[in-house]
Every structure is written in C-alpha cells, then in structure tokens.
Design an enzyme around this catalytic site. Sequence first.
Site, PDB file in Angstrom:
ATOM      1  N   GLU A 469      37.299  51.131 -14.952  1.00 22.21           N
ATOM      2  CA  GLU A 469      36.366  50.024 -15.171  1.00 22.21           C
ATOM      3  C   GLU A 469      35.747  49.659 -13.825  1.00 22.21           C
ATOM      4  O   GLU A 469      34.670  50.124 -13.500  1.00 22.21           O
ATOM      5  CB  GLU A 469      37.085  48.836 -15.816  1.00 22.21           C
ATOM      6  CG  GLU A 469      36.143  47.859 -16.473  1.00 22.21           C
ATOM      7  CD  GLU A 469      36.864  46.940 -17.459  1.00 22.21           C
ATOM      8  OE1 GLU A 469      36.285  45.898 -17.768  1.00 22.21           O
ATOM      9  OE2 GLU A 469      37.986  47.267 -17.893  1.00 22.21           O
ATOM     10  N   GLU A 737      45.606  39.921 -14.745  1.00 20.26           N
ATOM     11  CA  GLU A 737      44.594  39.714 -15.778  1.00 20.26           C
ATOM     12  C   GLU A 737      45.133  38.884 -16.934  1.00 20.26           C
ATOM     13  O   GLU A 737      44.402  38.095 -17.532  1.00 20.26           O
ATOM     14  CB  GLU A 737      44.123  41.079 -16.295  1.00 20.26           C
ATOM     15  CG  GLU A 737      43.049  41.026 -17.356  1.00 20.26           C
ATOM     16  CD  GLU A 737      42.549  42.404 -17.743  1.00 20.26           C
ATOM     17  OE1 GLU A 737      41.467  42.501 -18.334  1.00 20.26           O
ATOM     18  OE2 GLU A 737      43.251  43.404 -17.445  1.00 20.26           O
TER      19      GLU A 737
END
Length: 964
Positions: A469, A737
């Site tokens: 990502e 996260e």
Amino acid sequence: MANLIVTDLTCEYRTNPLGIGVRRPRFSWKLEGGRRGILQQAYRLAVAAEDGDFDRPIWDSGRVESGESVLVEYGGPELASRTKYVWRVKVWDDAGREAASEPAVFETTLLELSEWRASWITPAASAIDPQTDAAFLLRKSFRVKGGVKAARIYATAAGVYELYVNGQRVSDEELSPGWTSYQYRLQYQTYDVTELLKSGDNAVGIHLGDGWYRSGMGFEQLNYKYGDRRAALLQLHIRYEDGTEEMVATDASWRAATGPVTYSTIYNGETYDARLERKGWSEAGYADDDWAPAETIDLPMDILVPQENWPVRVTETIRPIAFFVTPAGDKVLDMGQNMVGRIRFTVEAPAGTTIVLRHAEVLDKDGNIYFGNLRFAKQTVTYIAKGEGKETYAPRFTFLGFRYVKVEGWPGDELPLDAFVGEVMHSDMPRTGDFSCSDERVNQLQRNIQWGQRGNFVDVPTDCPQRDERLGWTGDAQVFIATALYNFNGGPFFTKWLRDLKAEQRADGGVPFVIPDVADGHSSSGWGDAAVICPWTVYRYYGDRRLLAEQYDSMKAWVEYIRAQGDNEYMWETGFHFGDWVALDAKEGSYVGATPLPLVATAYYAYSSRLLSEAARVLGRDDEAAKYGELHARVVQAFRDEFITKTGRMASPTQTAHVLALAFDLAGDAAPRIARDLNDLIIENGYHLTTGFLGTPYLCMVLSDHGYHDTAMRLLLQDGYPGWLYSISKGATTIWEHWDGIKPDGTFWSDDMNSFNHYAYGAVGEWMYRKVAGLDMDGAVPGFKRLHIEPLFGAGLLSRAKTSHLSMYGKIETAWSIDGNRVQVQVSIPANTTARVVLRGAAVEGLSIDGQPVGAGGSYPAGVQSIAATDRGVEAEIGSGEYRFAYEAVNLFRKRYTTSSRLLELLTDERAERAVRRHMPHLFGSPSLNFLRTSTLRELAENGMSRVTREMVERVLEELAEEK
C-alpha cells in the site's frame, strides 16, 4: 544589556537553499537579545549579487516599520536563473537596539522551461529490453578546461536515480526525485558538483531504478501507472573563471548498460548480484565500447518543477539488539525498533553465496517472525556475493518497514550483530517538537508517534511503510497534520503534497482517496476534506499565506463539490464514505463505525465551509468570506435539526457523534449536555474509547475543552484494550493501525489490514502538546506569534510534564510539576512574540515569579505586562524570556463524589456480585471491573461515574434490599 542578535536566517524554510524555483522568495529570521520582552520594531532586507556587495544591492527594502520576521517576501526586480544571491537583514527592537545578521545565500534554478536543453534518455530498445527488471546504468565522458568557478547539475528521472561524478556519489539524497503526481508534476534536483570536477577527462553516471514511477503501486498492483520506460534527464552547467560556460546534457551520445541491481520495486524489495558490478563505470577512462547506445524518448518537459520537498535521507543508524533462532528455526535479527529504511551489512563469503533478508514488523505468539500483514508485498532483499573479501551492501531503490529481519544464507551458524546496521530513512524534516512527562509509558507513546511520522513521511504521507500500500491517504494526513507540524517542520513537505492534491483534484472538485492517485475512488468525507484542512493548518502553524492563496481555489472546489451532492445543499447524505473508519462500534465484519455516515459527512461539510470562510477572510476576499460564512451557518443549522434532539442530546449514541459535534462547534447551546453525555459514555465504558480514525483525533481535545480533562487523562493512561497504552504494554515502538493489532492472547487482529506502523491514532500528540503541557497558539494570530500557555496538568495522574516546539520565531518551552498542592510552571517565550499564561488554580496573592512574590501591589517583574485573577486562576500577559511561576493550587482538580465507593463494596460480596452481573454485565470480562477493583476509594470519588451507572447501581441496591 546584552546585544541584540539576528540568527537562523532561512529562505523558503531552508538554510542557504540551492536550486529554488520561487521567483519571489520569502525570508525568515529569529532574534535573541539578553532581555525580556523583545519585540521587533522594524527591519531592513537587502539582497546582493553573488559578490555580496551590499553597497550596490539588487534590492533594498529600506527601513520597514513592522514586527514581521517570518516569510517576508522579496520585493525587488525579477531574479535571474541559475544565480546565487546573498542576503542579510538588519532589525531594530523596541528598546532602540539594532543588529545586522551575517550574510546568507540562496540560489535559483532553471526558472524558464526554455532553458532545458537536455533530452530524456533511456537505453536503446534494440539493445536492452525496456521492460527488463534490471536497473540501468547511463554514462557520459566529457572534458573540462582548467579554472572551474562553479558547476551545477540539474537532474531528474522517470524512476528513481543515484547520480555520480568521477566515481563519487553526488548527494546523500535517497529515492530522488521523490513521488509526485508524475503526469502533472515531476521534481528535479540541483546539485553543486564544483569540487567533483577536475581539469581534463571527467565522467558522469546515472543509476536508474523503477521507484514509484514504474513499480506496481496501489491495490491493483499494476505496473506502468505513469509509463513503461524508465528515463533520465540531466543538464550539467560548467562556469569558468574566464566567464565562459559549457554544458553537458543527456542525449543520444550517452552510453547504457545494466548492472548489479537485477530487480527493484517499492513493495517487493531489491536483488543485487555483486558479480555484475562494473567497477569504475562512472569514472573517466572507463571503457564503455561494449555498452549499448542511449536513445532519446518523448517525455513531457512542461511538468518539471524544482525540488519542493525535504529530500529523503538516511537520518539515523541503529544497531540490532539481538540475534535469535525462532521456534521454526529461522535466524532473526531484532533491531529493537520498528523502523523504515534498510539494512546495510558487511559479509565475507564465496562468490555466488546468496543472502536473503526478509523484513517484518512483529513476531507471532509462538515467537516466529510474522509476514502475514504484508499481504502481497515481499519486502525481500537478495544479495549475491562476488567473493572478493569483505563486501558491504545496502539496497538503493526501495525502502522497507520492519523491526525483525529473517536472514537466510549467511555463512556461519550465527549472525554477528556488528555486521548489520539499520539505516533509518525519511524526508529529512528538521525536528521541532518533543514532549515528556512523569509516566514513562506516555513518553514511549510520544516516541512511537514520532517514529511513526518518520517512517510514514517518505516523500508523501503514507498510511503504512511495509505492506502493498504505502499510499498518501488524504484522511490519515488531515487528522494527523497538526501533530505532525508540532513534531517536525512540515512546511515544504505539505506544500509539495498539497500541490499534487490540487493537480489531481477532479474537474467537479472531488478529491481522490490517495495522493498521488493510484487507487480507484474519490471524495469521501473526512478524506477529501484534506483539501481544506491541510492548507489551513499549514497557515496556522507557519503563517504561510502564499500556500493558502495557492490552494484556495482547490479548497473552494471541494466545498462546492459537497454542496452539489444530493437534493439538500446543506446536508451531505449521498455517495460513498469511509465514515469513522475501523471504529470499535462497527458491525461485525465491517470496517465502518456505527456513527451514521450523513452525520459524519455533514459535520465535515460544516467544518470545511467554516475554514474556507476564514481562509477567504485572511486573503482579503471579503465577499466570499461572507458567502461561505452564510453557508457554514446553514449547514450547522441543518446538522442541528437532523442530528441533535430538541432536548439537546445527540440522536446517535456513539462517542464519535458526540466528538464531532463538539470538535466542529456544531452543538450550540446543547454543547454542555452533549459533552456531559460523552463523558458518561466514556466512563460507562470503563474509561475506554470506541472511536475510529475520525473520532479519535478530537476525543481528548473536546473532553478537555469542555471540563472533562480528568476523563481525557484516564483515556490516555488506559493500558487495557482499547487505548493508546495497550500497544505500549505489548511492546509497540510505533503507532498501530488497530487498537488490537495484537490481541491480549497474542493472536493478530487480521492479516488483511493490520499495520504496526500507521500514524493516524498518533494524532493524540497534538492534545498532549496543547492541553497536557499547555503549549498552544492564540487562535487569532497564526504562526506562534502570539502564544497561549495553559497547562491543564495531569488531573492528579501525572506529577510533571514538559514540552518544546521550535517555531519560526524560536524555541517555545513549557514545563510544570506538582508536589501536593504546590505547582511550578516554567515557560520560555522566543523573542518577537508575546504570550498569555493561564495558571489554573492560582491566586494572585500566593503567586511568585522567579522566586519573588507578586502580591497585590501591581509591581511586576521585567517582561510581565499584566496579571489578573480569573475564574480559572491567574492570567499573566508576558513578553519573551524565561519565567518561573510557583503557587499553592486552590481547587485544582475537580471532585465529584458518587456511589462509586458503594459499588466497590458490593463487588466484594458474592451475592451482590450476582446482582451486579445481572444489571451491569458490561463490567465483567472488561477492564472496567479491574479499574473498579484496583482503584482507591479516593480515585473513584474523584472520577465519579456516569448517570447511567449510578442508576444501575441503585437498581442493584434496590434488588438487594428486596431480597433482605
């Protein structure tokens, strides 16, 4: 009295910048002066030619009566390209002293597109496959006359490159030219190579890899997003003492080959075969007859922009702290820190020995290295030895996110720790802030926040540095930007990124989810709002009106995009939204929190329209300021009508709904009720949050702002799941996260989306700076010119805290400590600024400054302009300097006595506990019960409990009475 000093001269945020493309650069400086209360009264700027002859300046502002010392704009004739200028400033302060700075320099780059004579080059397709994975080597020999006065290279690449002159690396910058929205904007760099040239034969070499340009970026893993052929562009200008010039530029006369880098991508890593090295390839005299010719290709020139961002560099090196063998038999290094960058190692091995390094962030519950959260990213570095004694290697064209490194193929049974070093890489932003306190867990949290920022600010504000990502998510950037700008100087960083955002903004005003845009989708609330929030925040922190003006049309386009959605121009009830992403109140199987999407979208609509109106006012666009002020008022009213009940409660019972209504000033007269309800929700949940990406950044801030700082502090110090210190208890060295990236039993939240270096929840750092330590700016004056110092202390849970921030005016520092009721507050205010200091719980009569009682006589120490009693304590207006305040606090911590202690007693009785289980089952199996059992009666009395909890306790008591 000590002399006045002018120091720390910068041009466009940088010290002596080389290669700026700004036609009207801005100058900043700081003052020092050995007394309190220094204010600049006037300045005089002068810019001279390279010879520094200020008797014949190019521009002289004359004496300007002004206190401005930050981003003061050049006002002279048009600057020339490729020219060095010398500048200085003289200032006068309010005591009549004057001081002149030492000279500083800046140098322009190619200011006109027509000045580019070079062509884009790449190896001839007939000789080298354009699609080969191997990195290209490009070289050119040339001759230089004697007497070189100056030499500059202007270079860039469709890919990433390293530049060499006569066998020496030209710069320590990494991954140049960085990642921009390449179809619109491509940065080029300027290098001073004067000292690298020699009379006679010379050579220049370019090592060219895929980088972001040709790697498979984004969710589709598609290569060639921007183009399928790597290429380089270079122009070397040599100026001689006799006034003549020569130029060497990329063209078809260059030679090309492949070399030892046989593979490199951002996600997957790099393969290096040392047996394929071409010794001396960038030196003069190297025989390149067997090399392929280069060919020119048609790539755009009008997208070229001078370097804007801080370059990526190796900023720190760290050594591994341990080598161990996992239960699975893997040899693993522990770097002791989740870092971003690369491993450099030195090895002695036979030719052909293959050493493989696989990088990961954490170990699993069994102690094995865990690669699951990387998804398709390989994060693998492969080195093949040439067998010629000691060999040292580090990858060139990639970066990796890791703490642990699995090493395969190393000669010998053990990994010698001194053979490996971690090189930390990120955009080389000057560090500007720090925070520490009496709780070492919170200090570790601060370190985690800063490490997370460093690891994710690799030319763009990425969401994670390890998996497939690493994208510039707009939502992550906007929630974190305020914390980011406390920690590091992010002016150039966000200037560059926001220009990409503006370039990629859709014709209808929509904003892609990620910038640069390599993902499919656009225009979620809270994500697209980065177009408004980020330029406004940069303006607030640096007073950068130019960037605000530059981005204004983009800001307006976003607000108008929202306005055009759906049938009601004052609500946003349509389209796709991420909502309160990964909130804990999400439905099973969903990443989207329970807060209704129209509520989130309309709240952000109101916030962005308000900021747009304020930006218009700052820029002197009074008509548009009024227009968007009216729009904001109507959106706020629509929000209240839809989402706040007639009795002043939020229609949605989520924490985030309450937070956004308070954070964006949408609640009006209902704010006290909504704040109280939010406080109840937090306490009812055992001092745990349920918020996601959009609610969490504002949660502690609104609690503190509305009188519930004690609850905010308990949230911060909560080390059970979920909370900021839970990850600390699990050994985290960066921000996660997910609140439960690693669960209490050691298992993982998920393989799908579980980064252990993801800065968004680190946005709590802004609150730590502003509220816990009390270092803030006045809301009406940008750039820390006017300071607001008001520590809220630790609600009795911390005994001390201190922080610092290096603003554009100088270093601001605050520190406080509490011993019983005795409070000490120290502040340091930079010259040319003033501050309001609010001392909570103080009384004028008991206050001392620098050890001297203030008393009621009105005689104040130097630098103190006024002192007044308020309902919060004492307010002092002060000028620059260092001050020590001390006092006995009165009613410093709010106390609320409730039935908490009675509940604690009930939980010691087996029969009563059964009743509590029936009426309050949420307490059991959660940290709430442990909190109640382990807290002292005094702590429970001080922190109280919610109305709902009190009612349930009363029901328990009634049931027990009936049983009797």
